[in-house]
Scaffold this active site. Structure first.
Site, PDB file in Angstrom:
ATOM      1  N   ARG A  48       0.524  -1.276  -0.202  1.00 38.70           N
ATOM      2  CA  ARG A  48       0.152   0.050   0.035  1.00 38.70           C
ATOM      3  C   ARG A  48       0.870   1.317  -0.189  1.00 38.70           C
ATOM      4  NH1 ARG A  48       2.332   1.672   3.924  1.00 38.70           N
ATOM      5  NH2 ARG A  48       0.783   3.476   4.018  1.00 38.70           N
ATOM      6  N   ASP A 234      -2.309  10.666  -1.736  1.00 38.13           N
ATOM      7  CA  ASP A 234      -2.539   9.525  -2.766  1.00 38.13           C
ATOM      8  C   ASP A 234      -3.057  10.247  -4.000  1.00 38.13           C
ATOM      9  OD1 ASP A 234      -3.012   6.586  -1.504  1.00 38.13           O
ATOM     10  OD2 ASP A 234      -3.178   8.159   0.024  1.00 38.13           O
ATOM     11  N   ASN A 244      -5.790  12.045   1.061  1.00 39.71           N
ATOM     12  CA  ASN A 244      -4.788  11.413   1.501  1.00 39.71           C
ATOM     13  C   ASN A 244      -5.919  10.556   2.831  1.00 39.71           C
ATOM     14  OD1 ASN A 244      -1.967  10.319   2.236  1.00 39.71           O
ATOM     15  ND2 ASN A 244      -2.373  11.553   4.346  1.00 39.71           N
TER      16      ASN A 244
END
Length: 343
Positions: A48, A234, A244
């Site tokens: 991740r 992100d 995020n």
């Protein structure tokens, strides 16, 4: 060609990923030999973090090419890309990496060494990520005062990238520059990336770290115990709005209220120039079990309804600066982001 970091290992024939679901208690690697196994690893959060997801998907694309047996190669690779694209909708690095791999594939379609060319591109992407993170770290370290206490959320360290990290890269670079830094790591419910991963990383590096519950941050800021907040991202919209890990927005509001600088550390590849504002960023909704269970044990009543958005969006007005490998972007964000992107 081979690659080996904390997060991943490319053996030349397979991709081995550190299973982050089992940290900090078990350090175990999962071996992926097909693009579908890579997609599963991304979807199930074995790996991740936006930059790590991007590079992982690039190697998944390489494996997908090697799986081709017959029929229309372009159509097969289109399907490979689609399988990998469906895994995590919010992290733009995933799509950036796959589009880059597809471009190389199409440009070299008739080259007999196409497989090697794709592998080289994925390796290049991995090396670039490490260099990018170190540049982000150097740029961000200049914003950190000696003796600072930094609050970070989720995990934007070596585990979320190929190596070194974005938000934790800033902290690492500050420490490497001789600055004394203390870190407060939000536990980051429901997946506990802060408590499990950030604390694990920083302790291994010998950096002073405290785990705090997510609801402590405001009180600690009010007491003057936090000097800056540094988080990863992100996806960043053209105007600087930032997606995020869920809980980031709350921290940004608290930081603004308490006059604490709020920094976003991310590579240029996390900026999505096709999205004008955070309103357009898709937010992934994950399984209810991640909220109702902790460590495999149920902690909520059977049958209770659950909301589990994995991300939130922090508007640009709450962000002090965005730290990238090309420099520190300050307001007005849209104007300065366009300058740095050359658009």
């Amino acid at each position: 060609m081979k690659l080996k970091t904390k997060t991943m290992e490319w053996t030349g024939n397979s991709l081995r990923l550190l299973d982050q679901r089992k940290l900090p208690f078990i350090e175990e690697y999962v071996e992926c030999k097909t693009h579908e196994e890579v997609a599963h690893a991304i979807k199930e959060m074995i790996v991740r973090g936006a930059p790590a997801i991007g590079v992982t998907a690039a190697f998944g694309y390489v494996l997908g090419f090697r799986e081709y047996r017959s029929g229309d190669l372009k159509e097969w690779m289109k399907q490979v890309k689609e399988v990998l694209s469906r895994t995590r909708p919010t992290a733009v690095n995933l799509f950036w990496a796959l589009n880059r791999m597809e471009k190389v594939f199409l440009e070299n379609l008739k080259n007999e060494n196409l497989g090697e060319i794709l592998e080289e591109e994925a390796m290049k992407m991995a090396q670039e990520d490490i260099e990018t993170n170190r540049a982000i770290g150097r740029n961000g370290a200049e914003l950190i005062e000696d003796g600072s206490t930094i609050l970070t959320h989720c995990n934007a360290g070596a585990l979320a990238t190929v190596d070194y990290g974005t938000a934790l890269g800033v902290i690492r670079a500050a420490v490497e520059a001789g600055k004394r830094v203390r870190v407060f790591a939000d536990e980051t419910r429901p997946y506990l990336q802060g408590a499990r991963l950030t604390a694990w990383e920083l302790m291994k590096d010998g950096i002073e770290v405290y785990v705090i519950t997510d609801n402590m941050a405001g009180w600690l800021m009010k007491r003057g115990m936090i000097d800056a907040v540094v988080v990863g991202a992100d996806r960043i919209a053209l105007n600087g709005d930032t997606a995020n890990k869920i809980g980031t927005y709350s921290l940004a509001v608290l930081a603004k209220r308490n006059n604490v600088p709020f920094y976003v550390a991310a590579p240029i590849s996390t900026i999505d120039p096709t999205i004008k504002s955070g309103d357009e960023i898709p937010i992934e909704e994950r399984r209810a079990e991640e909220v109702t269970h902790c460590g495999g044990n149920r902690i909520a009543p059977e049958g209770v309804k659950v909301l589990n958005p994995a991300f939130d969006v922090t508007e640009n007005s709450l962000i002090t600066a965005i730290i990238t490998e090309k420099g520190v972007i300050k307001p007005p964000f849209e104007e300065n982001i366009k300058k740095i992107l050359g658009v």
